[in-house]
Design a protein around this motif. Structure first.
Motif, PDB file in Angstrom:
ATOM      1  N   CYS A  28     -41.981 -10.104  12.147  1.00 36.65           N
ATOM      2  CA  CYS A  28     -40.886  -9.134  12.054  1.00 36.65           C
ATOM      3  C   CYS A  28     -41.117  -8.112  10.944  1.00 36.65           C
ATOM      4  O   CYS A  28     -40.320  -7.181  10.790  1.00 36.65           O
ATOM      5  N   VAL A  29     -42.178  -8.284  10.160  1.00 35.03           N
ATOM      6  CA  VAL A  29     -42.401  -7.407   8.998  1.00 35.03           C
ATOM      7  C   VAL A  29     -43.787  -6.779   8.993  1.00 35.03           C
ATOM      8  O   VAL A  29     -44.172  -6.125   8.018  1.00 35.03           O
ATOM      9  N   PHE A  30     -44.548  -6.937  10.058  1.00 38.06           N
ATOM     10  CA  PHE A  30     -45.877  -6.335  10.139  1.00 38.06           C
ATOM     11  C   PHE A  30     -46.045  -5.678  11.508  1.00 38.06           C
ATOM     12  O   PHE A  30     -45.653  -6.259  12.516  1.00 38.06           O
ATOM     13  N   PRO A  31     -46.640  -4.462  11.549  1.00 35.28           N
ATOM     14  CA  PRO A  31     -47.219  -3.680  10.447  1.00 35.28           C
ATOM     15  C   PRO A  31     -46.178  -3.026   9.542  1.00 35.28           C
ATOM     16  O   PRO A  31     -46.503  -2.522   8.480  1.00 35.28           O
ATOM     17  N   ASP A  32     -44.942  -3.026   9.992  1.00 35.26           N
ATOM     18  CA  ASP A  32     -43.850  -2.548   9.154  1.00 35.26           C
ATOM     19  C   ASP A  32     -42.624  -3.381   9.491  1.00 35.26           C
ATOM     20  O   ASP A  32     -42.591  -4.097  10.497  1.00 35.26           O
ATOM     21  N   THR A  81     -37.195  -2.369  12.892  1.00 36.20           N
ATOM     22  CA  THR A  81     -35.932  -1.638  12.759  1.00 36.20           C
ATOM     23  C   THR A  81     -34.742  -2.488  13.173  1.00 36.20           C
ATOM     24  O   THR A  81     -33.597  -2.186  12.802  1.00 36.20           O
ATOM     25  N   ASN A  82     -35.000  -3.556  13.940  1.00 32.31           N
ATOM     26  CA  ASN A  82     -33.907  -4.432  14.366  1.00 32.31           C
ATOM     27  C   ASN A  82     -33.618  -5.544  13.366  1.00 32.31           C
ATOM     28  O   ASN A  82     -32.706  -6.350  13.585  1.00 32.31           O
ATOM     29  N   LEU A  83     -34.395  -5.611  12.283  1.00 36.11           N
ATOM     30  CA  LEU A  83     -34.220  -6.684  11.312  1.00 36.11           C
ATOM     31  C   LEU A  83     -33.193  -6.300  10.259  1.00 36.11           C
ATOM     32  O   LEU A  83     -33.287  -5.243   9.634  1.00 36.11           O
ATOM     33  N   ASN A  84     -32.232  -7.172  10.064  1.00 35.08           N
ATOM     34  CA  ASN A  84     -31.242  -6.979   9.007  1.00 35.08           C
ATOM     35  C   ASN A  84     -31.844  -7.445   7.687  1.00 35.08           C
ATOM     36  O   ASN A  84     -32.159  -8.626   7.519  1.00 35.08           O
ATOM     37  N   THR A  85     -32.014  -6.541   6.738  1.00 38.54           N
ATOM     38  CA  THR A  85     -32.631  -6.876   5.455  1.00 38.54           C
ATOM     39  C   THR A  85     -31.609  -6.899   4.320  1.00 38.54           C
ATOM     40  O   THR A  85     -31.968  -6.732   3.149  1.00 38.54           O
ATOM     41  N   ASP A  86     -30.362  -7.122   4.649  1.00 32.68           N
ATOM     42  CA  ASP A  86     -29.290  -7.126   3.650  1.00 32.68           C
ATOM     43  C   ASP A  86     -29.389  -8.383   2.776  1.00 32.68           C
ATOM     44  O   ASP A  86     -29.246  -9.506   3.262  1.00 32.68           O
ATOM     45  N   HIS A  87     -29.612  -8.190   1.468  1.00 31.58           N
ATOM     46  CA  HIS A  87     -29.737  -9.304   0.536  1.00 31.58           C
ATOM     47  C   HIS A  87     -28.408  -9.651  -0.148  1.00 31.58           C
ATOM     48  O   HIS A  87     -28.393 -10.451  -1.093  1.00 31.58           O
ATOM     49  N   SER A  88     -27.314  -9.076   0.301  1.00 31.28           N
ATOM     50  CA  SER A  88     -26.041  -9.266  -0.407  1.00 31.28           C
ATOM     51  C   SER A  88     -25.596 -10.732  -0.406  1.00 31.28           C
ATOM     52  O   SER A  88     -25.005 -11.209  -1.379  1.00 31.28           O
ATOM     53  N   ASP A 114     -42.087  -7.174   0.124  1.00 28.36           N
ATOM     54  CA  ASP A 114     -41.875  -6.061   1.042  1.00 28.36           C
ATOM     55  C   ASP A 114     -40.428  -6.012   1.512  1.00 28.36           C
ATOM     56  O   ASP A 114     -39.891  -4.935   1.806  1.00 28.36           O
ATOM     57  N   LEU A 115     -39.774  -7.173   1.585  1.00 27.64           N
ATOM     58  CA  LEU A 115     -38.346  -7.207   1.891  1.00 27.64           C
ATOM     59  C   LEU A 115     -37.509  -6.891   0.654  1.00 27.64           C
ATOM     60  O   LEU A 115     -36.486  -6.213   0.733  1.00 27.64           O
ATOM     61  N   ALA A 116     -37.961  -7.392  -0.492  1.00 26.63           N
ATOM     62  CA  ALA A 116     -37.184  -7.220  -1.719  1.00 26.63           C
ATOM     63  C   ALA A 116     -37.025  -5.760  -2.106  1.00 26.63           C
ATOM     64  O   ALA A 116     -35.971  -5.354  -2.608  1.00 26.63           O
ATOM     65  N   VAL A 117     -38.063  -4.947  -1.890  1.00 19.77           N
ATOM     66  CA  VAL A 117     -37.970  -3.538  -2.303  1.00 19.77           C
ATOM     67  C   VAL A 117     -36.923  -2.787  -1.488  1.00 19.77           C
ATOM     68  O   VAL A 117     -36.492  -1.700  -1.895  1.00 19.77           O
ATOM     69  N   ARG A 118     -36.502  -3.360  -0.361  1.00 18.64           N
ATOM     70  CA  ARG A 118     -35.432  -2.731   0.419  1.00 18.64           C
ATOM     71  C   ARG A 118     -34.065  -2.919  -0.251  1.00 18.64           C
ATOM     72  O   ARG A 118     -33.090  -2.287   0.168  1.00 18.64           O
ATOM     73  N   LYS A 135     -50.382  -8.841   6.349  1.00 20.20           N
ATOM     74  CA  LYS A 135     -49.704  -8.678   5.066  1.00 20.20           C
ATOM     75  C   LYS A 135     -49.530  -7.193   4.774  1.00 20.20           C
ATOM     76  O   LYS A 135     -50.322  -6.360   5.231  1.00 20.20           O
ATOM     77  N   PRO A 136     -48.501  -6.825   3.972  1.00 18.73           N
ATOM     78  CA  PRO A 136     -48.275  -5.405   3.660  1.00 18.73           C
ATOM     79  C   PRO A 136     -49.348  -4.857   2.730  1.00 18.73           C
ATOM     80  O   PRO A 136     -50.044  -5.613   2.030  1.00 18.73           O
ATOM     81  N   GLY A 137     -49.474  -3.529   2.701  1.00 14.38           N
ATOM     82  CA  GLY A 137     -50.458  -2.875   1.854  1.00 14.38           C
ATOM     83  C   GLY A 137     -50.072  -2.912   0.389  1.00 14.38           C
ATOM     84  O   GLY A 137     -48.950  -3.257   0.011  1.00 14.38           O
ATOM     85  N   MET A 138     -51.023  -2.516  -0.460  1.00 16.39           N
ATOM     86  CA  MET A 138     -50.810  -2.578  -1.901  1.00 16.39           C
ATOM     87  C   MET A 138     -49.798  -1.547  -2.392  1.00 16.39           C
ATOM     88  O   MET A 138     -49.290  -1.662  -3.511  1.00 16.39           O
ATOM     89  N   GLY A 139     -49.488  -0.551  -1.577  1.00 14.19           N
ATOM     90  CA  GLY A 139     -48.466   0.409  -1.968  1.00 14.19           C
ATOM     91  C   GLY A 139     -47.121  -0.270  -2.169  1.00 14.19           C
ATOM     92  O   GLY A 139     -46.361   0.067  -3.086  1.00 14.19           O
TER      93      GLY A 139
END
Length: 752
Positions: free
Chosen positions: A451-455, A458-465, A492-496, A530-534
């Protein structure tokens, strides 16, 4: 997704009258104290018995006990004969066999097939208390002890070997473990649903041979069931030459429309009807047979891809694989537990302690997690080298906030050793709590591997509340001084969610935070999914900003993998240069270990990429095999170790990168070799300064410090040493003033 019957909705077995045992018995004397004349179910495990919800045998044992069954434990038995398997007598229903929380081969051997010197799941860490391929050995002894008692195998070892699989330790393909174990059933994935249903059906008198429709199980059959539709996936599509693209503007003679030929007398028109849509609940996919895979590595990659595409409990179909004259039938994965079910599973009466029989012996794995709390299961990351997804699934299963808080309070009130520090609130990952697909219908139909690769989807809820609220509430529990987050973080999820990062960094980092970029090069990261180093750089910036705002000196601990499929020498060189630029010195190195069933293992064995459709002419994947290649890749991660310099010099010269050999800051390794170094065999590493004693600084903000000789002065015993902060993968050099130094310390005078 189809609804499932609640695991707590069954009518309790008659033995519920005995109530919950203080601890599940391991001897006949304990059974006598409980008033039992026999056990209904006996669990045989390769781990020491710890009555803690982080141990599989405790969860399944306590869950079955809550259903009314009398459950006994045979822990780490002497497997040389069957006597130890008769210790609790004959079980009324079945033997449950597991190797424990770890695969027994991974428990015994390193990534380079060297024998490990300890076992974290054994009292006092003693090695050798379980056999290789423990599930096979234990199953054989159970059968010898009582021939007519059903045997159900489960746990991580059985789960990841449910079909024909590549075995790294023997370097060959092995049959499904249920064939070799001669077991009646195999329970894979999270076993709560399957084990509860099987136990109640056996208790009702149903023979084990007829229990073949339970999700999350596999069994052996001689013929396919009637009324099912077979989908043949036992071969690979042959790619054909592409059709030439016609130029619509080219001059071409106009072709007359051919005249329609009249029908002959008596001729009938054939009508072609569209193929009816298959019923997924009554169709199965035939995988390539074991005998086919023995001869065809490419077909193995294809089979692995099919298996992983059929892993979503919402749409997965049954699978079947031929082994000689028999088939192994895999029912679809189990339906994930609901939040109320998860709560009740983790609220069962665990003592959270090892069995009293172990006395004062310490079990390292228990010491590590005794005050940790599981808040969720599952992982939708899909990292190719990891087997969590294949075992627990991609759908996140969550506990309620109230249940988690109650467990913290239970620890506070019942554990005398509790000092106020919760060591972890997490699971397979730290920050997937209550993350899910925005649409349940899409979630049930999805066949993506991640659900997180290559990005991030858009259907994933990334709400950390929800997680932020949980952290804040947990910190307010009376008696709690600190709550740490030790589970791996998906940055990669946390930066959201900058709010989450700030909350984590400000309150829940104990000086170090583990994250796993795994590599720096795009081609390798793509093979890992895995996500890129950016993304790493973005998270690092946020981490440092919030640490500074909180007035704390904290460090990121990045983890990297050597010798992963797709990794070339040049990739490891770039990673080593990145480590030097960022002032990291790795004091531990993780080499890729091809665990059964993972996608990366399929790459390793087949040299093909199962992340996309596999064909004969698919591009090959480079595999760094052999001890020399693997040692070189690990040496790049420890470029600062003089034991590796000779090997690295040879490699850099061969790669045409002699410009990196020299005594300046821009060089990776020096031209000289310290006396007495460079001759140690792999696996026999020693500290850079074996005579230096470690200095341990105590206090709230303490860090373990190891004295290490400066790389440029290692040849001179009288040279001044430098102090390095190290923890797992190392930290930048720090002077007495706290200022970061270069990767090499200041040279003594007179050195060029």
């Amino acid at each position: 997704m189809l609804p499932a019957r609640s695991i707590f909705s069954y009518r309790p077995y008659w033995a519920i009258r005995f109530g919950a045992a203080p601890v599940l018995p391991m001897s006949r004397a304990e059974m006598d104290e409980l008033g039992w004349d026999s056990c209904d179910i006996i669990i045989v495990t390769g781990d020491a018995y710890v009555d803690h919800p982080s141990f599989g045998m405790a969860i399944i044992g306590r869950l079955l006990e809550s259903q009314g069954f009398r459950v006994g434990i045979i822990s780490q038995p002497d497997w040389q004969n069957a006597d130890a398997f008769k210790a609790l007598g004959k079980p009324n229903l079945f033997f449950g066999v597991t190797a424990g929380n770890m695969d027994s081969m991974i428990n015994h051997y390193t990534a380079d097939r060297r024998i490990r010197s300890n076992d974290a799941y054994t009292p006092d860490g003693v090695a050798g208390k379980r056999p290789d391929r423990a599930v096979l050995v234990y199953s054989q002894r159970c059968r010898e002890a009582y021939k007519d008692v059903p045997i159900i195998i489960g746990g991580i070892e059985a789960s990841l070997r449910r079909i024909a699989h590549y075995d790294y330790w023997s370097d060959k393909l092995r049959r499904s473990i249920i064939i070799d174990a001669k077991a009646d059933l195999l329970s894979y994935g999270n076993g709560e649903r399957s084990m509860v249903e099987i136990a109640h059906r056996l208790a009702a008198g149903e023979p084990i041979s007829s229990i073949n429709d339970v999700r999350g199980t596999a069994y052996i059959c001689s013929k396919t069931p009637e009324g099912w539709t077979e989908i043949d996936a036992s071969s690979i599509d042959v790619s054909s030459a592409p059709m030439p693209i016609l130029n619509p503007y080219a001059d071409a003679p106009c072709e007359d429309k051919p005249e329609e030929t009249p029908l002959e007398a008596g001729a009938q028109v054939i009508k072609i009807h569209p193929k009816p849509r298959l019923d997924r609940q009554r169709s199965f996919i035939r995988l390539p047979a074991y005998e086919q895979l023995l001869k065809d590595n490419v077909l193995y990659a294809h089979a692995s891809r099919v298996l992983h595409l059929e892993s979503n409990a919402g749409n997965a179909r049954s699978l079947i694989q031929r082994h000689g004259d028999r088939d192994v039938w895999l029912n679809p994965p189990p339906i994930p537990l609901t939040t109320p079910e998860m709560d009740r599973v983790y609220e069962l009466p665990y003592t959270r302690r090892p069995h009293p029989n172990y006395g004062k012996a310490q079990i390292p794995a228990h010491e590590m997690i005794r005050f940790s709390i599981t808040i969720m299961r599952g992982c939708f990351g899909g990292c190719t080298f990891c087997s969590i997804t294949e075992h627990e699934g991609r759908i996140i299963q969550n506990r309620s906030e109230n249940s988690i808080i109650q467990e913290i309070e239970h620890i506070r009130d019942t554990q005398p050793e509790f000092t106020g520090v919760i060591s972890d609130l997490g699971g397979p990952t730290a920050n997937m709590y209550r993350l899910h697909c925005k649409d349940p219908k899409i979630e049930s139909a999805c066949r993506k591997l991640s659900c997180v690769f290559p990005d991030i989807c858009t259907n994933l809820n990334t709400d950390h509340s929800h997680l932020i609220k949980l952290y804040r509430r947990a910190r307010q529990v009376r008696g709690v001084k600190k709550i740490l987050i030790a589970s791996g973080l998906r940055y990669d999820l946390a930066v959201r969610s900058p709010e989450y990062v700030k909350e984590l960094v400000t309150h829940h980092v104990g000086g170090y935070l583990k994250i796993a970029p795994e590599h720096t090069e795009t081609d390798v990261l793509n093979k890992m999914m895995k996500p890129g180093m950016g993304t790493y750089d973005k998270f690092k910036t946020m981490f440092e900003q919030y640490s500074k705002e909180a007035g704390k000196e904290q460090y990121l601990i990045p983890y990297f993998i050597a010798a992963h499929p797709g990794t070339r020498d040049e990739d490891m060189l770039e990673l080593a240069l990145w480590l030097k630029r960022n002032n990291f010195r790795a004091d531990q190195v993780q080499a890729f270990l091809p665990s059964p069933m993972s996608l990366a293992t399929a790459m390793y064995h087949s040299e093909k990429n199962p992340l996309k459709a596999v064909r004969r002419d698919s591009d090959p994947v480079f595999i760094p095999k052999g001890i020399k290649a693997r040692r070189l890749h690990k040496a790049f991660l420890r470029y600062h170790d003089p034991e590796n310099w000779e090997l690295l010099r040879e490699a850099l010269k061969r790669m045409g990168r002699s410009d990196l050999i020299g005594n300046g800051k821009r060089h990776l390794i020096p031209t000289w070799q310290p006396a007495g170094t460079g001759s140690l065999a792999e696996g026999a590493r020693r500290p850079l300064n074996s005579s230096a004693k470690p200095v341990v600084k105590t206090g709230a903000n303490s860090a373990v410090k190891t004295n290490v000789v400066s790389a440029n002065s290692a040849a001179k015993p009288a040279a001044k040493t430098q102090t390095f902060r190290t923890k797992h993968t190392g930290l930048p050099t720090v002077s007495k003033t706290g200022k970061q130094l270069g990767i090499f310390a200041k040279k003594p005078k007179g050195k060029n």
